[in-house]
Design an enzyme around this catalytic site. Structure first.
Site, PDB file in Angstrom:
ATOM      1  N   TYR A 142       8.671   4.323  -7.573  1.00 27.48           N
ATOM      2  CA  TYR A 142       7.686   3.292  -7.885  1.00 27.48           C
ATOM      3  C   TYR A 142       6.373   3.627  -7.188  1.00 27.48           C
ATOM      4  O   TYR A 142       6.262   3.522  -5.969  1.00 27.48           O
ATOM      5  CB  TYR A 142       8.211   1.937  -7.429  1.00 27.48           C
ATOM      6  CG  TYR A 142       7.525   0.732  -8.033  1.00 27.48           C
ATOM      7  CD1 TYR A 142       6.391   0.847  -8.833  1.00 27.48           C
ATOM      8  CD2 TYR A 142       8.034  -0.540  -7.818  1.00 27.48           C
ATOM      9  CE1 TYR A 142       5.796  -0.277  -9.387  1.00 27.48           C
ATOM     10  CE2 TYR A 142       7.441  -1.675  -8.369  1.00 27.48           C
ATOM     11  CZ  TYR A 142       6.318  -1.539  -9.152  1.00 27.48           C
ATOM     12  OH  TYR A 142       5.715  -2.643  -9.696  1.00 27.48           O
ATOM     13  N   LYS A 167       7.623   4.813 -12.073  1.00 29.52           N
ATOM     14  CA  LYS A 167       7.097   3.503 -12.454  1.00 29.52           C
ATOM     15  C   LYS A 167       5.725   3.337 -11.809  1.00 29.52           C
ATOM     16  O   LYS A 167       5.568   3.548 -10.603  1.00 29.52           O
ATOM     17  CB  LYS A 167       8.049   2.401 -11.991  1.00 29.52           C
ATOM     18  CG  LYS A 167       7.633   1.006 -12.440  1.00 29.52           C
ATOM     19  CD  LYS A 167       8.616  -0.042 -11.925  1.00 29.52           C
ATOM     20  CE  LYS A 167       8.192  -1.428 -12.418  1.00 29.52           C
ATOM     21  NZ  LYS A 167       8.990  -2.499 -11.818  1.00 29.52           N
TER      22      LYS A 167
END
Length: 311
Positions: A142, A167
């Site tokens: 992320y 992400k």
């Protein structure tokens, strides 16, 4: 040992569900309501479950609660969709969380950035290496907060044995375009998954699709799957009328409300779940629950959104 990541078939599709974490009246993790929440989302058509992540108040959960929440998600989904859970922060804590998530039977890990400290690019690669060495599970990294990757760093992280996705929670579309191109150029890069991880990701979903990022996390799905699914379907089918109608009448006003108070990206979602009939409790510190006025505005927005998709 499990099958190496390079041989796994870790596919994501549809709307990705990030459930909230319900708390009982005494503040403890409410496993029964978490099971109900997840079952409702999977039955509605979620393409994957990301439990105990950002929307699930990862920042406020103990490692033991993350493991318990993961076990609930794995049990409820029963293999119908992939289950991922979050790890992150200091390397020792993230390694412990990753091991617990593996023991709980998850299909993968969403790895959040290092805690607080800024790091050079090679340090971010080292961070991912050291955490992923503690697990055999596929990992989605992320990018947000203290972790802003260059395209070279993204390609290096994508080349690590267990990393299967990235992400993005930063929102720099030009940078993301360069990252996608760089990762696609590495061996196996065509199978790498990219996610739009911005709050209320539907607002930027059309732009991300333009740079090759079609997957996104939908916080709205947690409390109004009918709206989230209608938007996703319209986006996939190129129905600009529905896309623009929902952006104008539901998502944009929701974002304006969300931006009025820090932390509402989570607090409003949890309030939305309560409005729709499941008592998941309030949020833990340092977040605050929405005011009665803001809850009323959210309820009105949900009604408008539901009317738009059932008209």
């Amino acid at each position: 040992m499990t099958t190496p990541t390079s041989e796994r078939d870790m596919k994501f599709q549809g709307v990705l569900f990030f459930p909230v974490t319900p708390f009982a009246a005494d503040g403890s993790l409410d496993e029964d309501r978490l099971a109900l929440h997840i079952e409702s989302g999977v039955a509605a058509g979620a393409g994957g479950v990301f439990v105990a992540c950002g929307t699930g108040e990862f920042h406020a959960l103990t490692a033991e609660e993350i493991e318990r929440a993961t076990r609930v998600a794995v049990g409820v989904t029963a293999g119908r969709v992939p289950v991922l859970a979050a790890a992150g922060g200091p390397v020792p804590a993230a390694r412990d969380q990753a091991a617990r998530i593996g023991r709980a039977g998850a299909d993968g890990i969403l790895l959040l950035p290092p805690y607080l400290v800024s790091a050079p690019q090679q340090g971010l690669v080292r961070y991912v290496e050291e955490v992923t060495d503690a697990t055999d599970l596929p990992v989605v990294f992320y990018q947000r907060g203290t972790a802003r990757l260059t395209e070279g760093t993204a390609a290096a992280i994508a080349s690590l044995p267990r990393v299967v996705g990235l992400k993005d929670g930063i929102g720099d579309i030009e940078l993301m375009h360069r990252v996608v191109r760089a990762v696609r150029a590495v061996p196996g890069g065509d199978r790498f998954a990219f996610f739009n991880g911005l709050p209320t990701a539907e607002m930027t979903a059309p732009a991300y699709r333009g740079v090759g990022v079609g997957l996104y996390s939908s916080a709205v799905f947690a409390f109004a799957p009918e709206i989230a699914l209608a938007f996703h379907r319209a986006l996939e089918e190129g129905d600009e009328t529905v896309v623009q109608t929902l952006l104008d009448t539901f998502y944009a006003p929701l974002v304006r409300l969300r931006d009025e108070v820090p932390g509402y990206a989570v607090s409003l979602v949890k309030a939305g779940v309560r409005i729709r009939g499941l008592d998941v409790g309030g949020v833990r510190a340092p977040l605050l629950d929405p005011t009665p006025e803001h809850v009323a505005r959210l309820a009105e927005l949900i009604d408008h959104g539901l009317e738009a998709v059932t008209a």
